[in-house]
Write an enzyme that holds these catalytic residues in place. Structure first.
Site, short mmCIF file in Angstrom:
data_model
loop_
_atom_site.label_atom_id
_atom_site.label_comp_id
_atom_site.label_asym_id
_atom_site.label_seq_id
_atom_site.Cartn_x
_atom_site.Cartn_y
_atom_site.Cartn_z
N LEU A 232 0.85 -1.19 0.00
CA LEU A 232 0.00 0.00 0.00
C LEU A 232 0.89 1.24 0.00
O LEU A 232 1.97 1.24 0.60
CB LEU A 232 -0.91 0.02 1.24
CG LEU A 232 -1.93 -1.11 1.37
CD1 LEU A 232 -2.66 -1.00 2.71
CD2 LEU A 232 -2.94 -1.09 0.23
N ASP A 233 0.42 2.29 -0.66
CA ASP A 233 1.12 3.56 -0.61
C ASP A 233 1.19 4.07 0.82
O ASP A 233 0.38 3.68 1.68
CB ASP A 233 0.41 4.61 -1.48
CG ASP A 233 0.43 4.26 -2.96
OD1 ASP A 233 1.32 3.49 -3.36
OD2 ASP A 233 -0.44 4.77 -3.70
N ARG A 234 2.11 4.97 1.06
CA ARG A 234 2.28 5.52 2.41
C ARG A 234 0.96 6.02 3.00
O ARG A 234 0.64 5.72 4.16
CB ARG A 234 3.29 6.69 2.37
CG ARG A 234 3.55 7.33 3.73
CD ARG A 234 4.33 8.62 3.58
NE ARG A 234 3.55 9.63 2.88
CZ ARG A 234 4.01 10.84 2.56
NH1 ARG A 234 5.24 11.18 2.87
NH2 ARG A 234 3.24 11.70 1.93
#
Length: 303
Positions: A136-138
């Site tokens: 997942l993205d930050r």
């Protein structure tokens, strides 16, 4: 101390008389590299004894496979908060909070989920590598899976390559999406120097996102999304391409959303995978986090 991961298998009538290596390949789909490691390190036994991989097995024989203890990565252990949804000998399911990077990068060398996992395992006397199956993205919250050994990672990666998985997200986007449901099927190019990815109608990484409207607001829409592919930034760039960027997404949308939410309103809410040991479907769910619920309360109702 870390215990070796073990798999056991009782030889069935169908496998009676087959070579050990055939049974291993048919049952576990080991790669050639992994088969070589198992053979070289004498990690497979039949009825408690190490035998040649060309030996014939018979119905009722018990095959046991051990995976050696791994050396931890050179990642500094740090106490990083994250929620564990479920953990067993093969995988750990995490509900990642927003703002947390998954693995150290040049821009984020410490304080990542990987630092936290190494710290968590070290406290239990375990040595492991961090092997994310899903990422997942930050600033995307929600469910992700990390494999706890090489075989689990290889098995789950193969399942994902064959699209034997399900991932569902919620996103709050700008504007009213007119269609009740639809599919965005456009390839994605590698990132430019600023890290921005764009779409192409020619060569690129194939990407397909299905969406359905859950609720419309005056100037926004709550969407449910299912992925057929898992490209980096896929949901974000796809939704932006149809004129409905995610609220809070400063990379593919507007920088004027900070009064609404401090990150992109994207949450991985449901995950379903085929388990590498039990050979059955397992699924997990995560409710909308507080900041996205607060965002929905701020939005004006559709009159």
């Amino acid at each position: 101390m870390n215990k070796n991961i073990q798999f056991t298998h009782k030889v069935s009538r169908e496998d009676d008389g087959k070579m050990l290596k055939q049974v291993l390949r048919n049952k576990y789909r080991f790669s050639k590299r992994m088969m070589s490691q198992l053979k070289l390190n004498r990690l497979v036994t039949v009825n408690g004894e190490v035998v040649y991989f060309t030996s014939r097995v018979k119905e009722g024989d018990e095959i046991e496979i051990s995976f050696m203890e791994e050396e931890s990565e050179q990642i500094r252990p740090q106490p990083v908060p994250f929620d564990i949804v479920e953990e067993d000998d093969d995988l750990i399911v995490i509900d990642k909070p927003p703002g947390l990077v998954v693995h150290p990068t040049r821009g984020y060398p410490e304080g990542t989920l990987a630092n936290g996992l190494i710290h968590y395992w070290k406290k239990r006397g375990e040595k492991r590598k961090v092997r994310p199956v899903t990422r997942l993205d930050r600033d995307t919250s929600g469910l992700m899976v990390v494999a706890k050994h090489a075989y689990a990672h290889a098995f789950l990666a193969d399942q994902m390559a064959k699209k034997r998985y399900e991932r569902m997200y919620y996103a709050v986007v700008h504007g009213q999406v007119p269609e009740e449901k639809g599919t965005i099927d456009r390839a994605i190019l590698p990132p430019d120097q600023a890290g921005i990815r764009s779409l192409t109608s020619e060569e690129g990484y194939p990407a397909r996102t299905h969406f359905a409207v859950i609720w419309r607001f005056a100037d926004a829409t709550l969407l449910r999304l299912h992925l057929e592919t898992g490209r980096t930034h896929q949901i974000r760039v796809h939704l932006s391409s149809i004129g409905h960027p995610i609220i809070g997404d400063t990379l593919y949308g507007s920088e004027d959303d900070q009064q609404l939410i401090g990150r992109q309103a994207l949450h991985a809410a449901h995950l379903r995978l085929f388990h590498p040991r039990f050979r059955e479907w397992r699924e997990w769910k995560s409710p909308l986090p507080p900041d996205i619920r607060q965002l929905l309360e701020k939005l004006k109702p559709w009159e």
